[in-house]
Design a protein around this motif. Structure first.
Motif: not given
Ligand SMILES: NC(=O)C1=CN([C@@H]2O[C@H](COP(=O)(O)OP(=O)(O)OC[C@H]3O[C@@H](n4cnc5c(N)ncnc54)[C@H](OP(=O)(O)O)[C@@H]3O)[C@@H](O)[C@H]2O)C=CC1
Ligand SMILES: O=C(O)C1=N[C@H](C(=O)O)C[C@H](O)C1
Length: 276
Positions: A96-98, A107-109, A134-135, A253-260
Motif C-alpha cells: 500500500i505504501r509503495s 483498493v485492498v482486500g 481497505i475493504i 461487484p464490490g471490487v469493481l465499485l471500489a476501483i471506480r
C-alpha cells in the motif's frame, strides 16, 4: 458508457484465488484496463494473466514479481491508476505504501493489517492526498449482515461471532469478524457480562475477546470458503445471523465499485459500507 479513457488497473496477487477472479472481472469491465499483474509465485512468472485466470483469450499481460517497476509504469498512464491487492498479511502494508508513493490508488482486500498499521496508512494517504480503500469484505451480503447485527445489538446484551474459512487462510480471526466486532463494540456497551467464574480447561476454548467482551471463534477446514455467524442470546431466545460464500464471484461487484470510487477519494476509507 462514455468515451473516457479506461481506468488502468494493476492486480497484485494476480495468480491467487481472488486475483484470478479480479482479472476476469476487470477483463469484462468496459471502463477498466488491466495494465499489470503481479505475483510472487515462482512457477507463474511470465504466464499470461488472462489465460491463468481461465479466460479463453490471452490478455497479453505477463505475471511478474516486480511491483515497483509496474507501479512506475502505471503512474505514466493518462488516467490515475489503481492497484488491487489480494496478497498476504505480511506484504500488504508495504504494498500500500509503495502504491501511494507512486500516486497509484490502492483498493485492498488483503486482511491482517493491525489497527496501528491502518492508522499509519491513513496518515500516509492523507499527506499524499491519495484515495485508498481497505475493504475487509467486498460482498453485499456481509454488509447487510453487519447492519442487521448492529440493529440487534441494541436489544441483546450477549453475542458471540463464529467465522469459518478454508484452511489455506493465513490470518485468524478473519478481517470481517474483527470489523463486525468493532461495529458492535462501537455501540457503547459491554457485552457478555459473565454470570459465573469461567475456567478454560484448554487455552482458547472460549475464543478470543475482540473488545467490549465480544468473542470470536475461528474454524479452518478444507471444503469451506468463507462463512460467518453472529449469534445473539437472551433468556428464552437465540437470534442467529449467517452469511455463506459459495463462489468468490460474490466479491466482484464490490471490487469493481471500489476501483471506480477510490479515484474520487483523497484519503483512506475502511469498509465497503462507506462507499455504497
Ligand atoms: N476483502 C475480501 O472481500 C476478501 C479478502 N480476502 C483476503 O485476500 C487475501 C488473499 O486471499 P486469496 O486470494 O484467497 O489468497 P491466495 O493465497 O490464493 O492468493 C494470494 C496470492 O498472492 C501471492 N503473493 C503473496 N505475497 C505476495 C507479494 N508480496 N506480492 C505479490 N504477490 C504475493 C501469493 O503467492 P504465493 O502463494 O506464492 O505466496 C498468491 O498467489 C487474504 O488476505 C484474504 O483474507 C479473500 C477473499 C475476500
Ligand atoms: O481469506 C478469505 O477467504 C477471506 N478473507 C476475508 C476476511 O478475512 O474477512 C474476507 C472473506 O471472509 C474471505
Amino acid at each position: 458508457m462514455t468515451n473516457q479513457t479506461p481506468i488502468p488497473v494493476v492486480v497484485n496477487g494476480a495468480a491467487g484465488k481472488m486475483g484470478r477472479e479480479v482479472i476476469k472481472a476487470i477483463a469484462q469491465a468496459p471502463d477498466m484496463n488491466l495494465v499489470g499483474a503481479i505475483d510472487t509465485t515462482p512457477e507463474h512468472q511470465g504466464k499470461d494473466a488472462g489465460e491463468l485466470a481461465g479466460l479463453s483469450e490471452p490478455l497479453e499481460i505477463p505475471i511478474t514479481n516486480q511491483l515497483e517497476p509496474m507501479l512506475a509504469f502505471a503512474s505514466q498512464e493518462k488516467q490515475p491508476g489503481v492497484m488491487v491487492d489480494f496478497t498476504h498479511p505480511d506484504s500488504v502494508y508495504d504494498n500500500i505504501r509503495s502504491a501511494i508513493a507512486y500516486g497509484i490508488r490502492p483498493v485492498v482486500g488483503t486482511t491482517g493489517l493491525s489497527p496501528e498499521q491502518i492508522q499509519d496508512l491513513a496518515e500516509f494517504a492523507d499527506k499524499a492526498s491519495t484515495g485508498c480503500l481497505i475493504i475487509p469484505n467486498f460482498s453485499i451480503g456481509m454488509v447487510l449482515l453487519q447492519q442487521a447485527a448492529v440493529v440487534a445489538s441494541q436489544y441483546f446484551d450477549h453475542v458471540e461471532i463464529i467465522e469459518l474459512h478454508h484452511n489455506q487462510k493465513a490470518d485468524a480471526p478473519s478481517g470481517t469478524a474483527i470489523q463486525t466486532a468493532q461495529m458492535l463494540a462501537e455501540m457503547g456497551k459491554v457485552f457478555n457480562c459473565a454470570i459465573v467464574e469461567e475456567t478454560e480447561k484448554l487455552p482458547g476454548a472460549r475464543g478470543s475477546v475482540a473488545g467490549e467482551g465480544i468473542r470470536i471463534h475461528s474454524v479452518r477446514l478444507p471444503g469451506l470458503i468463507a462463512h460467518q455467524e453472529v449469534i445473539f442470546g437472551a433468556p428464552g431466545q437465540i437470534y442467529t445471523l449467517r452469511h455463506d460464500t459459495s463462489d468468490r464471484a460474490c466479491y466482484m461487484p464490490g471490487v469493481l465499485l471500489a476501483i471506480r470510487k477510490v479515484l474520487q477519494l483523497k484519503s483512506l476509507v475502511y469498509g465497503l459500507e462507506k462507499i455504497l
